[in-house]
Design an enzyme around this catalytic site. Structure first.
Site, mmCIF file in Angstrom:
data_model
loop_
_atom_site.group_PDB
_atom_site.id
_atom_site.type_symbol
_atom_site.label_atom_id
_atom_site.label_comp_id
_atom_site.label_asym_id
_atom_site.label_seq_id
_atom_site.Cartn_x
_atom_site.Cartn_y
_atom_site.Cartn_z
ATOM 1 N N HIS A 84 21.729 -4.698 -25.997
ATOM 2 C CA HIS A 84 22.535 -4.214 -27.126
ATOM 3 C C HIS A 84 23.999 -4.106 -26.722
ATOM 4 C CE1 HIS A 84 22.736 -0.988 -30.581
ATOM 5 N NE2 HIS A 84 23.921 -1.518 -30.373
ATOM 6 N N HIS A 86 28.302 -5.172 -28.126
ATOM 7 C CA HIS A 86 29.170 -5.652 -29.196
ATOM 8 C C HIS A 86 30.343 -6.392 -28.574
ATOM 9 C CE1 HIS A 86 27.173 -3.062 -32.260
ATOM 10 N NE2 HIS A 86 26.982 -2.264 -31.223
ATOM 11 N N ASN A 118 27.240 -7.166 -36.044
ATOM 12 C CA ASN A 118 28.222 -6.529 -36.933
ATOM 13 C C ASN A 118 29.651 -7.016 -36.693
ATOM 14 O OD1 ASN A 118 28.153 -5.150 -34.451
ATOM 15 N ND2 ASN A 118 28.905 -3.253 -35.358
ATOM 16 N N ASP A 177 22.363 -3.221 -36.898
ATOM 17 C CA ASP A 177 22.971 -2.162 -36.080
ATOM 18 C C ASP A 177 24.385 -1.778 -36.495
ATOM 19 O OD1 ASP A 177 24.695 -1.592 -33.186
ATOM 20 O OD2 ASP A 177 23.008 -0.322 -33.721
ATOM 21 N N HIS A 203 18.562 0.845 -36.167
ATOM 22 C CA HIS A 203 19.515 1.911 -35.820
ATOM 23 C C HIS A 203 19.104 3.090 -36.689
ATOM 24 C CE1 HIS A 203 23.831 3.482 -35.605
ATOM 25 N NE2 HIS A 203 23.344 4.114 -36.639
ATOM 26 N N ASN A 343 28.151 6.857 -31.846
ATOM 27 C CA ASN A 343 27.027 6.966 -32.769
ATOM 28 C C ASN A 343 25.807 6.312 -32.152
ATOM 29 O OD1 ASN A 343 25.176 6.854 -34.846
ATOM 30 N ND2 ASN A 343 26.540 5.881 -36.325
ATOM 31 N N ASP A 370 24.838 -0.578 -25.382
ATOM 32 C CA ASP A 370 25.574 -0.379 -26.642
ATOM 33 C C ASP A 370 27.073 -0.439 -26.377
ATOM 34 O OD1 ASP A 370 25.512 2.071 -29.410
ATOM 35 O OD2 ASP A 370 26.182 -0.015 -29.272
#
Lengths: 495, 187, 353
Positions: A84, A86, A118, A177, A203, A343, A370
């Protein structure tokens, strides 16, 4: 490891590793279920030889560098897999690009990264997915990039995305997510994805309960005047998702699989534990920051979760233990650091302790970073207005080693959660189980547990400098990362 | 705390008493009486000294000269001292100084800045006809054009030295001593 | 809690021991005495020691003396530039700070940020940098987000005073409330007295700051209001925080008011009904407003307080607000004195880095 071990010392990033010899390193191979002193040889990018030393019951010694410049006590493990992360491209390249993300991943010891969709445009159709994968392949940094496809169109939760096309383009699974998959659609997504042999990562957040929320609902949030983020917002969705999965398995697709990402609450871990005990195909991951940092840090505490626990937890009105940084001398840093806004939010030490217990007993399948880089503009603002996210792919190993050194998890188990665990979550649509397997293209990380490094803006390769650990030293300096037989990262001081 | 190497007595209790009596006489003599005369002690140690001088005047003139107290913390020109001496003492002027001859009373006259601040403070309360200055010890090193009208004792000092005045109302005994600052405490 | 810029140099990450002498950063000729006051900023009262609270009280008393003089001014902060910037509307506190600063002869710039084109669209950090570039030595700020003054303090080389941040803290209000209580209570002390804070505690920075000052001062403190507006405070009451006494949290207004020596009513905002926390506010008034009848449950000399501005008829009845037991206007007067005291006390703390 000697200075001659890496032949062709000025090897460029991306070049195949012609010859690498590691003698007397501590090898950790969770796929084989073993760790111990070993000698290792990589030849022309392939792991040519791995010889475990005969001494049984050997214990990993303290790393050190002797007077002849030789480092001892180094650890080699399969390259880590991040379920996970980004990388912000396309759409938010100010915060990170695929290239800078790969560089950060390699610095952190990761040779495989699974990107969340995202972006802008979101990865909700095949062409976008292909573009992302192509960018990663042509970057020159041998970090394998995989992608989660969006579960719903534009991640808006109003209709299923083209899940089949995404699977054909290489999606490893589906997630919205950043947002939960709405209850109405989750049922159908789980069924359809099961048909396609892909896992669905949810999520778990009830947005009605978290509207305007700033920090975990607890003692710290109350005293600091921050709007509470209740545990029920996560726990209720996990419970609901599991119940829906049961229905799917019964009626729609027996191949459906549910993965809960960045679980942060003790209650959430408990729900996963019970689902697994009931034989359900539920998996979960936790982030390093949820294991080691807590909401105390918002008040200015700078101690690890287990230290807050050991220092004598208070009991709150309901008898549950809660940390109280005003009771000790734990307030060592500035409060309201926006780098801590994430978050799901950092929770209490008792949650973190439960996450560590879940990691030890196998309830937690994977540690996933994350990794969420942000620009200064989005972070250097009032706490409640700061974007959520921690830039964490480079500090993950360090945090995990701190926990290992404190006895909270074994090195073998931790490496398993960073390698074999994630591979198992993804299943056949993902990657082969990472292992130190002779004959395979070398995919490994070499690090020195005894050598620390200072987390600073210049030390971080990511564009995202939003790490709450800036200014701190972490153990486990990564010396070498090799991805698919090629050099992905090399420590500048390595001769 | 500075650790004194050695304390040398400058004024004994008796010498202090005699000095104050002399100052009391001088004040009345210079003013030509006690009408429209008032004493204002500068916090802290100027205040008990002012009371003693007033008592002495009462002894020989049979008149009580009014006594007030002012704290000059808010009139200091060096704010960096606030962190170390932030405690503000009372300002209590039970009379309007306008038209009076005010004798400011303080324990030590050094740079002159305290006296200047005291005059500024006083003038925010009204317009005295005249202001005079009486001190127990004048240690020199003036940084402003200020002089005392009445001095108990002139004591030449160096900047590495400190004069400590102890009064029984505040310290349990009467004495004035001199000591050198320890190495690390010198300016 | 301390901002990063308040930590002692060379002590990265370590908290300063209360009362410890700070060496090496003071002016020439200074004696390294036991330092009583260490705050370069006034961000919150949670880390004030009893000695520091007493110092503020004593200094405020002297400031009140100045306010009684014909010339209500002293030159202490002459040449000091104070910029007051409020991102949240408030006339009372903003003007109070301006009067306080001017009484100390400071130069004051007063910005109402919600109306100012200088700050529209500008980030907080940029605004602070601009104010610094314009020569401010001190910033007094009020902001709608908790923690904002800490961010400001990170980016400002002078002193920051918090005039209220979000729900978090209102340190000057708590100190003036304490001063007012001591002024009116017998023997000038609050120790052992029953003090009730009544109303929307959840959203109240006044309540939070008062919890710190009052529990440190040995008060028998009660918080009272509807359950939804007391959320989380029972947990706080149960946490052992050294130097602070515990307090009682209840929705039983009769039990709370019984025998109280001080009743502080908090403002209730219409948004609370709109956000689903309460039924229509008529019900709040019926169950929790401070009426004459309810006040009669308290001690006959009980003080009535309110941080203002008041919604008369909503959380407090007009006859109570202006009645003989009300010390609300004294709170306003004391506010100037307490703010003068705080401006004075921080001014002497040099940059510790």
């Amino acid at each position: 490891m000697s200075s001659r071990a890496l032949a062709g010392a000025d090897l460029a990033i991306g070049a195949p590793v012609a010859h690498l010899e590691l003698d007397g390193v501590w090898a950790v191979d969770p796929a084989a279920g073993r760790e111990g002193p070993a000698d290792l040889v990589v030849e022309e990018g392939v792991l040519a030889d791995l010889e475990w030393h005969k001494s049984s019951g050997a214990r990993r010694g303290r790393g050190r560098t002797t007077s002849d410049g030789q480092r001892h006590g180094l650890v080699v493990a399969p390259g880590f897999v991040d379920l996970h992360a980004h990388f912000r491209e396309p759409g938010f390249e100010d915060a990170e690009t695929i290239l800078t993300g790969q560089a950060a991943a390699a610095h952190g010891g990761f040779t495989t990264v699974c990107l969340m969709p995202n972006t802008e445009p979101p990865i909700d159709e095949a062409p976008t997915l292909r573009t992302v994968l192509a960018r990663a392949a042509e970057s020159g940094i041998p970090v394998r990039v995989l992608a989660w496809g969006a579960a719903t169109r534009r991640r808006e939760g109003k209709g299923m995305a083209e899940l089949g096309d995404l699977a054909e383009a290489g999606a490893i699974g589906y997630s919205d997510d950043g947002a939960p998959i709405p209850v109405g659609l989750l049922r159908n997504v789980l069924a359809y994805a099961g048909m396609l042999g892909r896992v669905v990562a949810d999520h778990a957040e009830d947005r009605e309960l978290t509207s305007g929320a700033e920090a975990n609902e607890g003692l710290i949030g109350t005293i600091l005047g921050l709007k509470g983020w209740p545990r029920s917002a996560e726990e209720s969705v996990i419970a609901r998702d599991i119940a829906i999965l049961v229905d799917v398995l019964g009626s729609d697709s027996s191949a459906a699989r549910l993965h809960l990402t960045h679980v942060s609450t003790a209650g959430g871990i408990d729900l996963v534990r019970r689902a697994k005990a009931a034989g359900l195909p539920v998996t979960c991951d936790v982030t390093p920051h949820h294991l080691a940092l807590t909401d105390e840090w918002l008040a200015g505490a700078r101690r690890w979760s287990w230290q807050a626990w050991q220092d004598g937890p208070d009991r709150d009105g309901s008898g549950a233990p809660t940390a109280n940084p005003w009771a000790g001398d734990a307030l060592a840093g500035p409060p309201y650091d926006p780098a801590l806004k994430v978050n799901p939010p950092l929770r209490t030490p008792s949650d973190a302790i439960a996450l560590l217990a879940g990691l030890r007993d196998g309830t937690v399948d994977a540690i996933a970073t994350d990794h969420a880089p942000h620009t200064l503009v989005d972070k250097e603002v009032e706490f409640g207005l700061a974007a959520n996210g921690i830039s964490g792919i480079e500090t993950a190993l360090g945090i995990v080693l701190v926990a290992v050194e404190a006895g909270k998890v074994s090195l073998l188990r931790a490496v398993e959660a960073l390698t074999v665990g994630p591979a198992r979550v993804l299943g056949p649509a993902g990657v082969p189980a990472p292992a130190l397997e002779v004959g395979r293209l070398a995919d490994l990380v070499l690090f020195d547990p005894a050598d620390g490094w200072l987390v600073s803006e210049s030390a971080l390769s990511s564009r995202g400098k939003n790490s709450p650990l800036l200014g701190r030293s972490l153990p486990g300096r990564v010396l070498l990362t090799v991805g698919a037989g090629r050099l992905a990262y090399r420590d500048p001081d390595l001769a | 705390m500075p650790s004194p190497v050695a304390e040398r007595e400058i004024l004994s209790a008796d010498e202090i008493r005699r000095a104050l009596v002399r100052i009391a006489h001088e004040i009345v003599e210079k003013h030509g009486g006690t009408d429209d005369l008032a004493l204002v002690g500068v916090q802290r140690r100027g205040v008990p000294l002012a009371y003693r001088i007033s008592a002495s005047i009462a002894d020989h003139e049979r008149v009580t000269v009014p006594v007030g107290a002012i704290d000059i913390t808010f009139y200091r020109d060096d704010l960096s001292m606030v962190a170390h001496q932030p405690v503000v003492k009372a300002t209590d002027l039970p009379f309007d100084p306008s038209g009076l001859t005010i004798v400011l009373v303080d324990d030590v006259l050094y740079t002159g800045r305290t006296a200047r601040a005291a005059m500024d403070a006083l003038m925010d309360f009204g317009r005295p006809r005249a202001i005079r200055l009486a001190v127990l010890v004048d240690r020199g090193h003036r940084e402003l054009p200020i002089r005392a009208d009445h001095v108990g004792k002139n004591v030449p000092t160096s900047r590495e030295e400190v004069i400590k005045v102890r009064l029984r109302e505040l310290d349990g005994m009467d004495e004035v001593v001199l000591h050198r600052l320890a190495e690390g405490d010198r300016p | 809690m301390k901002a990063q810029t308040e930590r002692v140099a060379g002590d990265a990450g370590a908290a300063v021991e209360p009362g410890a002498a700070v060496t090496g950063t003071v002016g020439p000729g200074a004696h390294h005495e036991h330092e009583v006051w260490r705050h370069r900023h006034i961000l919150d009262v949670d880390d004030f020691t009893i000695d520091e609270i007493e110092l503020v009280m004593a200094t405020a008393a002297e400031m009140k003396e100045i306010l009684s003089r014909p010339i209500k001014k002293v030159p202490t902060l002459r040449g000091t530039s104070v910029t007051i910037i409020f991102w949240e509307a408030s006339t009372r506190t903003r003007v109070s700070f301006e009067v306080a600063a001017k009484n100390l002869s400071a130069d004051v710039v007063n910005i109402a940020a919600q109306a100012s084109s200088v700050t529209k669209g500008e980030s907080l950090v940029d605004t602070i940098r601009t104010i610094e570039a314009l020569g401010a030595d001190m910033i007094v700020m009020r902001h709608g987000t908790s923690g904002a003054p800490y961010l400001a303090a990170e980016h400002f080389s002078g002193h920051v005073l918090n005039g209220g941040d979000g729900w978090h803290a209102h340190p000057t209000q708590a100190l003036l409330d304490l001063y007012t209580m001591r002024e009116h209570l017998p023997e000038g002390t609050v120790a052992g007295r029953k003090v009730v804070i009544l109303g929307d505690v959840l959203h109240s920075r006044v309540a939070r700051s008062n919890i710190w000052t009052l529990t440190k001062s040995g008060v028998d403190l009660w918080l009272c209001g509807p359950a939804t507006l007391l959320r989380g405070f029972e947990r706080w009451a149960g946490a052992t925080i050294p130097g602070s006494a515990t307090f009682t949290v209840t929705s039983d207004i009769e039990r709370a008011l019984e025998g109280a020596d001080v009743v502080m009513a908090l403002r209730i905002q219409k948004e609370r009904q709109e956000s689903g926390l309460l039924p229509p506010l008529r019900e709040y008034t019926a169950r929790f407003a401070l009426t004459r009848e309810r006040l009669a449950l308290a001690s006959p000399d009980a003080l009535v307080m309110h941080p203002g501005p008041m919604n008369e008829g909503l959380e407090i009845m007009p006859d109570v607000a202006t009645g003989t037991q009300s010390v609300i206007t004294d709170q306003v007067t004391n506010g100037v004195a307490v703010r003068m005291a705080l401006l004075f006390l921080v001014s002497g703390v040099r940059d510790v880095e």
